[in-house]
Design an enzyme around this catalytic site. Structure first.
Site, mmCIF file in Angstrom:
data_model
loop_
_atom_site.group_PDB
_atom_site.id
_atom_site.type_symbol
_atom_site.label_atom_id
_atom_site.label_comp_id
_atom_site.label_asym_id
_atom_site.label_seq_id
_atom_site.Cartn_x
_atom_site.Cartn_y
_atom_site.Cartn_z
ATOM 1 N N SER A 32 34.092 26.048 38.509
ATOM 2 C CA SER A 32 33.323 26.579 37.375
ATOM 3 C C SER A 32 34.074 27.685 36.633
ATOM 4 O O SER A 32 33.772 27.960 35.460
ATOM 5 C CB SER A 32 31.964 27.107 37.859
ATOM 6 O OG SER A 32 32.132 28.075 38.880
ATOM 7 N N ASP A 40 26.182 37.748 39.084
ATOM 8 C CA ASP A 40 27.385 36.931 38.934
ATOM 9 C C ASP A 40 28.572 37.853 38.685
ATOM 10 O O ASP A 40 28.769 38.352 37.571
ATOM 11 C CB ASP A 40 27.219 35.949 37.774
ATOM 12 C CG ASP A 40 28.425 35.025 37.634
ATOM 13 O OD1 ASP A 40 29.389 35.174 38.400
ATOM 14 O OD2 ASP A 40 28.402 34.154 36.744
ATOM 15 N N HIS A 57 32.274 34.886 37.526
ATOM 16 C CA HIS A 57 32.595 34.389 36.186
ATOM 17 C C HIS A 57 32.725 35.563 35.215
ATOM 18 O O HIS A 57 32.541 36.712 35.604
ATOM 19 C CB HIS A 57 31.534 33.389 35.739
ATOM 20 C CG HIS A 57 31.372 32.242 36.686
ATOM 21 N ND1 HIS A 57 30.459 32.247 37.725
ATOM 22 C CD2 HIS A 57 32.030 31.059 36.778
ATOM 23 C CE1 HIS A 57 30.556 31.115 38.405
ATOM 24 N NE2 HIS A 57 31.502 30.383 37.852
#
Length: 432
Positions: A163, A404, A407
């Site tokens: 990802s 998160d 990312h």
């Protein structure tokens, strides 16, 4: 030389005449004789002043030189500077303030996903986009979408990996869409394989999802996914590898999915594990697992028979910045400015992973083959950017309450990866 001096004298005389005349009262038009006499005296006076002022210049051993604004001898310096940029280490440097900020916003990028749209989900500070990466030996030019699209005209570029590879592709998509809005031409049912097309440049941008690069099978118990994987380290993941022959540029990256319980297999033999806590199985460590999957992937690329002049870049490990815990036990990332180099440990796991990836690229480059390989080394730079993650500012409907810190926000420091990518594509001829 003399002609230049005479010209200067003449120009000076005219100027002095005009200036002196400007101080005199206007002459009546009906006194013609007096007018002529006064004009004559005026000219004589201006010639005298000009001669007195300029005579040292005429007889000086180093007279004034009238030179053009552009020095044509500069071309040698420009060529040298260009060569320095071509050989400069783009990956060692520092972050410097940049008040211009990003070339796009979360409003101007129409393809920006909610998972990276930090401003939309409550992030108020904006300073984290006002920094640029400055290599020690040169300047890294700003990303130019038209320049990038011109280089890849008629080509296909694929991001292959997890990802974070998708995050990288989304950043490039935002940057390129400032020049042309792409057409979304393919999406699989899980949105893991995606293709965009830029018709004016006949350029195709793809993302091919693969969590391990090699074949990974999750163990299922009573119909429930266990989170434990069997990794067949000598078998490539065909979901991405079968598309290689149609690709001109591949950016490969993977690592984050290794941070879980994994059993490693070669052939039919179990050779060890990672995080398995099984006394009867050797824990081979993250480094071994990483090296194994990259060796398999790069050897497959190098041996691809229908891949022509494929250029492959390995993007090195992208560090996470959880503080006061990990992703599932309260870890956070709430910084608002970059870390200094003194605050970063370049010799930790992240540095080891990057080193392994570089070594595997160098290893495959020594083998015979027509493929070209290179490294997009972002690890050192991104270790300093703990301020660039979404944290709690993301669309976490499937993981409520989790931060998160893996990312990157868009826009944000990840956009620098594409500054580097453009620089690498310009140096494509040096990728051997």
């Amino acid at each position: 030389m003399k002609s230049n001096s005479y010209l200067l004298f003449f120009l000076f005389q005219i100027t002095m005449t005009k200036r002196i005349k400007s101080f005199l009262p206007p002459l009546p038009t009906f006194h013609k004789e007096k007018n002529i006499r006064r004009v004559g005296l005026l000219l004589l006076f201006s010639f005298t002043i000009a001669f007195i002022f300029l005579s040292p210049i005429f007889y000086s051993p180093n007279p004034i030189k009238i030179t053009p604004k552009y020095d044509f001898n500069q071309s040698n310096h420009l060529t040298t500077h260009h060569k320095e940029e071509e050989t400069c280490d783009l990956f060692t440097g520092r972050w410097v303030p940049d008040p211009k900020g990003s070339s796009y916003t979360n409003w101007s990028c129409l393809t920006l996903p909610d998972s990276n749209n930090c401003a939309k989900f409550g992030r108020k500070d904006k300073d984290f986009v006002n920094w640029r990466w400055k290599p020690d030996g040169c300047d890294l030019p700003r990303f130019e979408p038209k320049s990038f699209l011109s280089i890849v005209r008629g080509k296909k570029l694929a991001f292959i990996g997890d990802s974070v590879a998708r995050n990288h592709m989304e950043s490039l998509l935002c940057l390129l869409s400032q020049a042309e809005i792409p057409t979304d031409i393919y999406k699989d049912t899980l949105d893991r394989f995606r293709t965009w097309y830029f018709p004016s440049y006949d350029f195709t941008l793809m993302v091919l999802r693969s969590n391990f690069l090699v074949l990974g099978i999750q163990r299922v118990t009573n119909g429930i996914s266990s989170g434990v994987f069997d990794l067949h380290a000598d078998k490539i993941d065909v979901k991405w590898s079968e598309k290689l022959p149609e690709i001109d540029y591949a950016v490969i990256s993977d690592a984050h999915w290794l941070f879980r319980t994994i059993y490693l297999h070669k052939g039919e033999k179990l050779i060890g594990c990672v995080f398995c806590n099984d006394p009867n199985i050797t824990d081979l460590g993250l480094g071994f697992a990483l090296r194994t999957i990259y060796r398999t992937a790069l050897e497959h690329v190098n041996g691809c028979k229908g891949c022509g002049g494929l250029v492959t870049l390995v993007r090195t490990f992208s560090p996470a910045h959880f503080e006061n815990g990990t992703w599932n036990d309260g870890g956070r990332c709430s910084r608002t400015s970059p870390l200094s180099s003194r605050e970063v440990n370049f010799r930790g796991n992240e540095g080891e992973f990057s080193k392994i990836q570089v070594e595997e690229v160098e290893r495959v480059k020594r083998k015979q083959g027509k493929k070209r390989f290179g490294v997009l080394d972002i690890t050192k730079a991104m270790l300093m950017r703990a301020d660039g993650h979404p944290g709690s500012h993301w669309n976490n409907e499937w993981m409520k309450g989790f931060n998160d810190c893996v990312h990157w926000c868009l826009p944000g420091p990840i956009d620098m990866w594409n500054d580097l990518l453009l620089g690498m594509l310009k140096r494509e001829s040096s990728l051997q």
